[in-house]
Design a protein around this motif. Structure first.
Motif, PDB file in Angstrom:
ATOM      1  N   ILE A   1      40.741  86.394  29.197  1.00 53.88           N
ATOM      2  CA  ILE A   1      39.267  86.457  29.518  1.00 53.88           C
ATOM      3  C   ILE A   1      38.970  87.291  30.828  1.00 53.88           C
ATOM      4  CG2 ILE A   1      37.295  85.132  31.017  1.00 53.88           C
ATOM      5  CD1 ILE A   1      36.950  83.330  28.503  1.00 53.88           C
ATOM      6  N   THR A   2      38.836  88.234  31.208  1.00 56.72           N
ATOM      7  CA  THR A   2      38.905  89.187  32.691  1.00 56.72           C
ATOM      8  C   THR A   2      38.179  89.330  33.109  1.00 56.72           C
ATOM      9  OG1 THR A   2      38.173  90.913  31.621  1.00 56.72           O
ATOM     10  CG2 THR A   2      40.364  90.102  30.823  1.00 56.72           C
ATOM     11  N   SER A   3      38.044  89.917  34.814  1.00 57.68           N
ATOM     12  CA  SER A   3      36.770  89.780  35.462  1.00 57.68           C
ATOM     13  C   SER A   3      36.067  90.580  35.009  1.00 57.68           C
ATOM     14  CB  SER A   3      37.745  91.078  37.132  1.00 57.68           C
ATOM     15  OG  SER A   3      37.535  91.875  36.423  1.00 57.68           O
ATOM     16  N   ALA A   4      35.714  91.633  33.820  1.00 63.54           N
ATOM     17  CA  ALA A   4      34.974  92.651  33.045  1.00 63.54           C
ATOM     18  C   ALA A   4      33.904  91.261  32.558  1.00 63.54           C
ATOM     19  CB  ALA A   4      35.410  93.222  32.170  1.00 63.54           C
ATOM     20  N   ASP A   5      34.373  89.784  31.947  1.00 60.27           N
ATOM     21  CA  ASP A   5      33.130  89.098  31.572  1.00 60.27           C
ATOM     22  C   ASP A   5      32.565  88.134  32.627  1.00 60.27           C
ATOM     23  OD1 ASP A   5      34.961  89.804  28.512  1.00 60.27           O
ATOM     24  OD2 ASP A   5      36.106  87.886  28.944  1.00 60.27           O
ATOM     25  N   SER A   6      31.555  89.571  32.815  1.00 61.17           N
ATOM     26  CA  SER A   6      30.652  88.608  33.981  1.00 61.17           C
ATOM     27  C   SER A   6      29.563  87.138  33.458  1.00 61.17           C
ATOM     28  CB  SER A   6      30.802  89.368  34.874  1.00 61.17           C
ATOM     29  OG  SER A   6      29.423  89.938  33.939  1.00 61.17           O
TER      30      SER A   6
ATOM     31  N   VAL B   1      28.025  84.443  30.260  1.00 60.44           N
ATOM     32  CA  VAL B   1      28.020  83.693  29.729  1.00 60.44           C
ATOM     33  C   VAL B   1      28.603  84.103  28.170  1.00 60.44           C
ATOM     34  CG1 VAL B   1      27.648  81.775  28.247  1.00 60.44           C
ATOM     35  CG2 VAL B   1      27.234  81.857  30.514  1.00 60.44           C
ATOM     36  N   ALA B   2      26.948  85.210  28.149  1.00 63.85           N
ATOM     37  CA  ALA B   2      27.746  86.201  25.963  1.00 63.85           C
ATOM     38  C   ALA B   2      28.893  87.278  26.626  1.00 63.85           C
ATOM     39  CB  ALA B   2      26.022  87.520  26.162  1.00 63.85           C
ATOM     40  N   LEU B   3      29.193  87.597  26.786  1.00 61.63           N
ATOM     41  CA  LEU B   3      30.342  88.141  27.137  1.00 61.63           C
ATOM     42  C   LEU B   3      31.717  87.073  27.001  1.00 61.63           C
ATOM     43  CD1 LEU B   3      30.173  91.114  30.703  1.00 61.63           C
ATOM     44  CD2 LEU B   3      30.179  91.136  26.986  1.00 61.63           C
ATOM     45  N   VAL B   4      31.937  86.077  27.626  1.00 60.67           N
ATOM     46  CA  VAL B   4      33.063  85.330  26.864  1.00 60.67           C
ATOM     47  C   VAL B   4      32.105  84.884  25.800  1.00 60.67           C
ATOM     48  CG1 VAL B   4      33.504  82.620  27.931  1.00 60.67           C
ATOM     49  CG2 VAL B   4      32.664  84.224  29.815  1.00 60.67           C
ATOM     50  N   ASN B   5      31.375  84.602  25.311  1.00 62.23           N
ATOM     51  CA  ASN B   5      31.268  84.024  24.106  1.00 62.23           C
ATOM     52  C   ASN B   5      31.226  84.596  22.854  1.00 62.23           C
ATOM     53  OD1 ASN B   5      30.357  81.308  24.667  1.00 62.23           O
ATOM     54  ND2 ASN B   5      28.030  81.844  24.989  1.00 62.23           N
ATOM     55  N   LYS B   6      31.528  86.678  23.397  1.00 57.85           N
ATOM     56  CA  LYS B   6      32.403  87.285  22.282  1.00 57.85           C
ATOM     57  C   LYS B   6      33.721  87.273  21.779  1.00 57.85           C
ATOM     58  CE  LYS B   6      28.501  90.726  22.933  1.00 57.85           C
ATOM     59  NZ  LYS B   6      28.358  92.033  23.442  1.00 57.85           N
ATOM     60  N   LYS B   7      34.465  86.450  22.772  1.00 56.97           N
ATOM     61  CA  LYS B   7      35.779  86.531  23.047  1.00 56.97           C
ATOM     62  C   LYS B   7      35.725  84.756  22.263  1.00 56.97           C
ATOM     63  CE  LYS B   7      37.891  89.723  25.934  1.00 56.97           C
ATOM     64  NZ  LYS B   7      38.496  89.617  27.163  1.00 56.97           N
ATOM     65  N   LEU B   8      35.635  83.972  21.547  1.00 56.50           N
ATOM     66  CA  LEU B   8      35.260  82.961  20.424  1.00 56.50           C
ATOM     67  C   LEU B   8      35.044  82.417  19.741  1.00 56.50           C
ATOM     68  CD1 LEU B   8      33.264  80.663  23.217  1.00 56.50           C
ATOM     69  CD2 LEU B   8      36.137  80.865  22.927  1.00 56.50           C
ATOM     70  N   TYR B   9      36.021  82.462  18.574  1.00 51.90           N
ATOM     71  CA  TYR B   9      35.414  82.053  17.423  1.00 51.90           C
ATOM     72  C   TYR B   9      35.651  80.447  16.625  1.00 51.90           C
ATOM     73  CZ  TYR B   9      40.541  82.253  16.565  1.00 51.90           C
ATOM     74  OH  TYR B   9      41.964  82.181  15.431  1.00 51.90           O
ATOM     75  N   LEU B  10      35.280  80.275  16.032  1.00 56.54           N
ATOM     76  CA  LEU B  10      35.729  78.958  15.174  1.00 56.54           C
ATOM     77  C   LEU B  10      36.397  79.422  14.334  1.00 56.54           C
ATOM     78  CD1 LEU B  10      31.766  78.144  14.517  1.00 56.54           C
ATOM     79  CD2 LEU B  10      33.799  76.978  16.305  1.00 56.54           C
ATOM     80  N   ASN B  11      37.246  78.097  14.406  1.00 56.93           N
ATOM     81  CA  ASN B  11      38.354  77.780  13.549  1.00 56.93           C
ATOM     82  C   ASN B  11      38.347  76.557  12.858  1.00 56.93           C
ATOM     83  OD1 ASN B  11      41.090  78.512  11.704  1.00 56.93           O
ATOM     84  ND2 ASN B  11      42.266  79.168  13.928  1.00 56.93           N
ATOM     85  N   ARG B  12      39.084  76.549  11.883  1.00 50.22           N
ATOM     86  CA  ARG B  12      39.437  75.150  10.707  1.00 50.22           C
ATOM     87  C   ARG B  12      40.917  75.475  11.326  1.00 50.22           C
ATOM     88  NH1 ARG B  12      35.161  72.417   8.741  1.00 50.22           N
ATOM     89  NH2 ARG B  12      36.613  71.149   7.382  1.00 50.22           N
ATOM     90  N   LEU B  13      41.182  73.671  12.155  1.00 43.66           N
ATOM     91  CA  LEU B  13      42.484  73.464  11.731  1.00 43.66           C
ATOM     92  C   LEU B  13      42.919  71.377  11.564  1.00 43.66           C
ATOM     93  CD1 LEU B  13      43.644  75.496  15.288  1.00 43.66           C
ATOM     94  CD2 LEU B  13      44.267  76.540  12.176  1.00 43.66           C
TER      95      LEU B  13
END
Length: 118
Positions: free
Chosen positions: A95-100, A102-114
């Protein structure tokens, strides 16, 4: 002269002790003191826990291990919830300063089964 003789005899005694005191570990040796690093390995609920390789403590490798039980540290009872697969969110990148937003932060999230412990 006495000092040289004393040092020589102590050195000879030490080398003799090392030579006869050490024995080669035979192939197939399994130590009673293998452990995970860090010891104890603590897995917290909701987080994926990784460890380093098992410290073999003189065991001839390679080794293959099988997890027989996962227990609750407080009660000592089996903890079957730690052997089930869970869906968790993980980050695809930093996550960088360009991710200003919540929508931009959520784009960097994914669901993983572990599994919490495997």
């Amino acid at each position: 002269m006495k000092k040289i003789l004393l040092i020589s005899s102590i050195s000879a005694l030490a080398l003799t002790g090392i030579f006869f005191g050490c024995k080669k570990v035979e192939k197939g040796f399994i130590s009673d003191y293998m452990f995970y690093s860090p010891n104890p390995l603590i897995a917290t609920q909701g987080n994926v826990t990784n460890s380093n390789a098992i410290e073999l403590d003189g065991t001839t490798g390679p080794v293959k291990v099988k997890l027989l039980a996962v227990r609750n540290a407080d009660t000592g009872q089996p903890a079957p919830e730690m052997t089930k697969e869970f869906t968790i969110k993980q980050f695809l990148g930093q996550i960088t300063s360009a991710d200003s937003t919540v929508a931009l932060v959520n784009k960097k999230l994914y669901l993983n089964r572990l599994y919490p412990w495997r």
